[in-house]
Write a protein that holds these residues in place. Structure first.
Motif, PDB file in Angstrom:
ATOM      1  N   GLY A  30     -41.226  19.433 -43.942  1.00 10.42           N
ATOM      2  CA  GLY A  30     -41.485  20.501 -42.963  1.00 10.42           C
ATOM      3  C   GLY A  30     -40.993  21.871 -43.387  1.00 10.42           C
ATOM      4  N   GLY A  31     -40.427  22.586 -42.412  1.00  7.18           N
ATOM      5  CA  GLY A  31     -40.078  23.999 -42.574  1.00  7.18           C
ATOM      6  C   GLY A  31     -39.190  24.299 -43.769  1.00  7.18           C
ATOM      7  N   LYS A  43     -33.437  28.809 -43.054  1.00  8.63           N
ATOM      8  CA  LYS A  43     -33.257  28.990 -41.615  1.00  8.63           C
ATOM      9  C   LYS A  43     -32.284  28.022 -40.937  1.00  8.63           C
ATOM     10  N   ASP A  45     -31.800  24.792 -40.770  1.00 12.53           N
ATOM     11  CA  ASP A  45     -32.333  23.701 -39.977  1.00 12.53           C
ATOM     12  C   ASP A  45     -33.142  22.825 -40.955  1.00 12.53           C
ATOM     13  N   ASP A  47     -35.123  19.122 -41.716  1.00  8.36           N
ATOM     14  CA  ASP A  47     -35.696  17.898 -41.149  1.00  8.36           C
ATOM     15  C   ASP A  47     -35.803  16.844 -42.244  1.00  8.36           C
ATOM     16  N   ARG A 104     -49.262  15.486 -24.200  1.00  5.90           N
ATOM     17  CA  ARG A 104     -48.990  15.745 -25.606  1.00  5.90           C
ATOM     18  C   ARG A 104     -47.903  14.814 -26.118  1.00  5.90           C
ATOM     19  N   ARG A 120     -48.324  15.629 -38.930  1.00  8.06           N
ATOM     20  CA  ARG A 120     -47.769  16.991 -38.960  1.00  8.06           C
ATOM     21  C   ARG A 120     -48.856  17.998 -38.612  1.00  8.06           C
ATOM     22  N   ASP A 167     -52.337  17.612 -29.504  1.00  2.00           N
ATOM     23  CA  ASP A 167     -51.185  18.391 -29.042  1.00  2.00           C
ATOM     24  C   ASP A 167     -51.565  19.869 -29.074  1.00  2.00           C
ATOM     25  N   ARG A 173     -48.874  27.348 -32.192  1.00  2.60           N
ATOM     26  CA  ARG A 173     -48.082  27.337 -33.430  1.00  2.60           C
ATOM     27  C   ARG A 173     -48.898  27.906 -34.598  1.00  2.60           C
ATOM     28  N   ARG A 176     -48.839  31.516 -34.211  1.00  3.08           N
ATOM     29  CA  ARG A 176     -47.485  32.032 -34.461  1.00  3.08           C
ATOM     30  C   ARG A 176     -47.177  32.056 -35.961  1.00  3.08           C
ATOM     31  N   PHE A 177     -47.503  30.960 -36.676  1.00  2.00           N
ATOM     32  CA  PHE A 177     -47.237  30.952 -38.128  1.00  2.00           C
ATOM     33  C   PHE A 177     -48.085  32.015 -38.833  1.00  2.00           C
TER      34      PHE A 177
HETATM   35  P1  ATP Z   1     -39.654  27.193 -37.581  1.00  2.00           P
HETATM   36  O1  ATP Z   1     -38.258  26.712 -37.494  1.00  2.00           O
HETATM   37  O2  ATP Z   1     -39.829  28.513 -38.244  1.00  2.00           O
HETATM   38  O3  ATP Z   1     -40.360  27.134 -36.273  1.00  2.00           O
HETATM   39  P2  ATP Z   1     -40.500  24.647 -38.608  1.00  2.00           P
HETATM   40  O4  ATP Z   1     -41.730  24.295 -39.357  1.00  2.00           O
HETATM   41  O5  ATP Z   1     -39.210  24.096 -39.086  1.00  2.00           O
HETATM   42  O6  ATP Z   1     -40.467  26.218 -38.527  1.00  2.00           O
HETATM   43  P3  ATP Z   1     -40.095  23.157 -36.212  1.00  2.00           P
HETATM   44  O7  ATP Z   1     -40.653  23.425 -34.861  1.00  2.00           O
HETATM   45  O8  ATP Z   1     -38.620  23.101 -36.396  1.00  2.00           O
HETATM   46  O9  ATP Z   1     -40.755  24.253 -37.125  1.00  2.00           O
HETATM   47  O10 ATP Z   1     -40.739  21.802 -36.735  1.00  2.00           O
HETATM   48  C1  ATP Z   1     -40.314  21.117 -37.874  1.00  2.00           C
HETATM   49  C2  ATP Z   1     -41.487  20.363 -38.478  1.00  2.00           C
HETATM   50  O11 ATP Z   1     -41.951  19.390 -37.546  1.00  2.00           O
HETATM   51  C3  ATP Z   1     -42.691  21.237 -38.789  1.00  2.00           C
HETATM   52  O12 ATP Z   1     -42.612  21.821 -40.048  1.00  2.00           O
HETATM   53  C4  ATP Z   1     -43.821  20.242 -38.672  1.00  2.00           C
HETATM   54  O13 ATP Z   1     -43.918  19.465 -39.839  1.00  2.00           O
HETATM   55  C5  ATP Z   1     -43.374  19.333 -37.551  1.00  2.00           C
HETATM   56  N1  ATP Z   1     -43.851  19.737 -36.240  1.00  2.00           N
HETATM   57  C6  ATP Z   1     -43.208  20.502 -35.315  1.00  2.00           C
HETATM   58  N2  ATP Z   1     -43.927  20.634 -34.208  1.00  2.00           N
HETATM   59  C7  ATP Z   1     -45.052  19.945 -34.393  1.00  2.00           C
HETATM   60  C8  ATP Z   1     -46.208  19.677 -33.600  1.00  2.00           C
HETATM   61  N3  ATP Z   1     -46.346  20.192 -32.371  1.00  2.00           N
HETATM   62  N4  ATP Z   1     -47.167  18.881 -34.126  1.00  2.00           N
HETATM   63  C9  ATP Z   1     -47.036  18.365 -35.354  1.00  2.00           C
HETATM   64  N5  ATP Z   1     -45.997  18.573 -36.159  1.00  2.00           N
HETATM   65  C10 ATP Z   1     -45.009  19.346 -35.698  1.00  2.00           C
END
Ligand code: ATP
Length: 472
Positions: A30-31, A43, A45, A47, A104, A120, A167, A173, A176-177
């Motif tokens: 992920g992020g 950032k 955080d 995963d 969702r 994802r 979802d 999102r 936003r991205f």
């Molecule tokens: P940021 O912290 O900038 O928002 P991020 O990608 O880390 O970016 P998070 O919301 O923390 O965003 O989500 C972590 C990961 O989980 C994402 O990168 C994505 O792979 C997955 N994810 C989050 N929300 C969803 C969603 N609604 N549907 C599918 N996958 C999601």
């Protein structure tokens, strides 16, 4: 190619060790991966996905860490979190998801890494780094996310209609991205958002606002709001804004398009503030214009009272979207209601008393109000642009001068109601109210300074005219 460099934080070796001891595979996903490749600020955080139990992995990692940090377990979600040197690390078991029509929240089963990547939201968010001995630091990229990062494309791993319908928050999102990263949304994806826009109605106001706040915190929120507009989402979320998108012409008179003007104002404010609430104020500052718009042959287009109505509408929007109804809402409402005040000043000769009244009414928020009003100058006429900015500079200077002299920002009457009552032997009454009001007016008009003796003398003289006698 190996991404060992991305994994130089010692925590990754520990997660790898814990996975090995539990005999399961694990990946950073992920992020974190996306932002590393983008060379974006880290950032805080991370995963981690475990092909097995995410909770067991988190507990094992904690055991291996010297300070054995507390593990927060969310049993219902099969996730666990621990904090390592200010970094939140979230562990989740790889899962396969299937969705129903009205929610969702998916039905979840255990799955493989590939299942997990399938669920994802975007290809750029489905990238993973291996934490396994056999291929530590390898990028696992089944959907060409790396390519999409290079080409700056937001795209869903699977059929976008399914991804967004499953979802619908993902629609927000995506936008936003696109705004944060200045990426394009793939055209198939954009049209899927348009087709699925109604599904946004199953998403809570809080989650929508989270995304709106993130869009408003970027340096060019208009990118996001234009996408929201073009896909039809904005019409559903904030119809008060889309109502501003028109230009009418009567007898050769037109008015400006207040929707595009609003987006310009929001963008103008961005470089100057970190405060998302001032951006909300900018976003909503003209919403009263659609319902108050009138044409008269004498005056042309008018929007009488739009500030007051706009303030009331702002509160309704906050309620509808489940936003905080505390001092933040009051601040936004006050900014909307006062949004024309400095402009009127800046178009005219700037008098001390007008500035004093402005500071009195805006109080501590006067600087924010000035920032909003300067952002509101979107005229394309260079001489007008210059003139308004010059006038605002004069207003800003006068605000400082007037404040130094008269202290009206947090106005405290220099003579209290109690003292006035004692002077004339009166109980709380209409006369006392009138005297207090007269003192305040005299100070704001600049007839007397904001000082005790001047206010005392003024009260005595005024009371005499009203036929009151000093009894003390
Ligand atoms: P940021 O912290 O900038 O928002 P991020 O990608 O880390 O970016 P998070 O919301 O923390 O965003 O989500 C972590 C990961 O989980 C994402 O990168 C994505 O792979 C997955 N994810 C989050 N929300 C969803 C969603 N609604 N549907 C599918 N996958 C999601």
């Amino acid at each position: 190619m190996s991404y060992n460099k991305a994994l130089n934080n010692p925590i990754f070796k520990i997660i790898a060790q814990a996975s090995k001891e539990l005999n399961i595979d694990s990946y950073v996903i992920g992020g974190f991966v996306r932002d590393f490749i983008l060379e974006r600020d880290f950032k805080k955080d991370i995963d981690v996905v475990a092909v097995g139990s995410g909770i067991d992995l988190a507990l094992k990692v904690s055991e291996l860490l010297p300070n054995k940090p507390k593990v927060q377990v969310f049993k219902n979600y099969g996730t666990a979190m621990l904090r390592y040197k200010e970094i939140d690390i979230e562990f989740v078991g790889a899962r396969k998801e299937s969705y129903t029509q009205d929610s969702r929240n998916p039905v979840v089963e255990n799955g493989s890494l590939e299942d997990d990547q399938n669920r994802r939201d975007f290809t750029i968010n489905a990238l993973a780094f291996s934490l396994n001995e056999k291929d530590y630091g390898t990028l696992v990229d089944p959907f060409n996310g790396l390519e999409d990062i290079k080409n700056k494309i937001i795209k869903t791993p699977l059929n976008p209609d399914i991804t967004y319908s499953d979802d619908p928050l993902r629609m927000m999102r995506a936008i936003r991205f696109a705004t944060q990263l200045k990426f394009e949304i793939e055209s198939e994806s954009l049209s899927a958002i348009e087709r699925n826009k109604e599904r946004i109605k199953i998403i809570s106001g809080e989650r929508i606002v989270d995304e709106l706040n993130k869009i408003l915190s970027t340096d060019k929120p208009s990118i996001g709001f234009l996408h929201l507009y073009q896909t039809g989402l904005l019409e559903i979320i904030l119809p008060e804004l889309t109502a501003l998108n028109n230009v009418e012409e009567v007898e050769g008179h037109t008015h400006k398009n207040n929707f595009y003007h609003t987006l310009e104002v929001v963008d103008n404010i961005c470089p100057n503030t970190e405060d998302v609430w001032l951006r909300w104020a900018a976003l909503l500052h003209d919403i009263g214009k659609a319902p108050t718009k009138r044409f008269s042959p004498k005056q042309g287009w008018t929007f009488h009272g739009h500030e007051f109505l706009g303030g009331k509408m702002a509160k309704k929007i906050f309620e509808r979207l489940h936003m905080p109804l505390n001092h933040k809402m009051k601040f936004v409402q006050k900014m909307v209601m006062m949004s024309s005040r400095p402009i009127v000043l800046a178009q005219d000769i700037v008098t001390d008393s007008a500035v004093r009244r402005l500071v009195f009414d805006a109080g501590e928020d006067v600087d924010d109000l000035m920032t909003l009003c300067e952002a509101d100058i979107t005229t394309k006429n260079p001489s007008k642009f210059k003139k308004y900015h010059n006038n605002f500079n004069i207003v800003r200077k006068k605000i400082v001068e007037v404040e130094e002299r008269d202290h009206v920002r947090q106005f405290q009457p220099p003579i209290s109601g109690e003292e006035i009552m004692a002077l004339f032997g009166l109980k709380p009454s209409r006369e006392i109210g009138m005297l207090k009001e007269a003192v305040k007016e005299a100070i704001l008009e600049g007839d007397i300074p904001n000082e005790y003796q001047a206010a005392y003398d003024f009260v005595i003289a005024k009371a005499k005219k009203m036929g009151l006698k000093v009894t003390k």
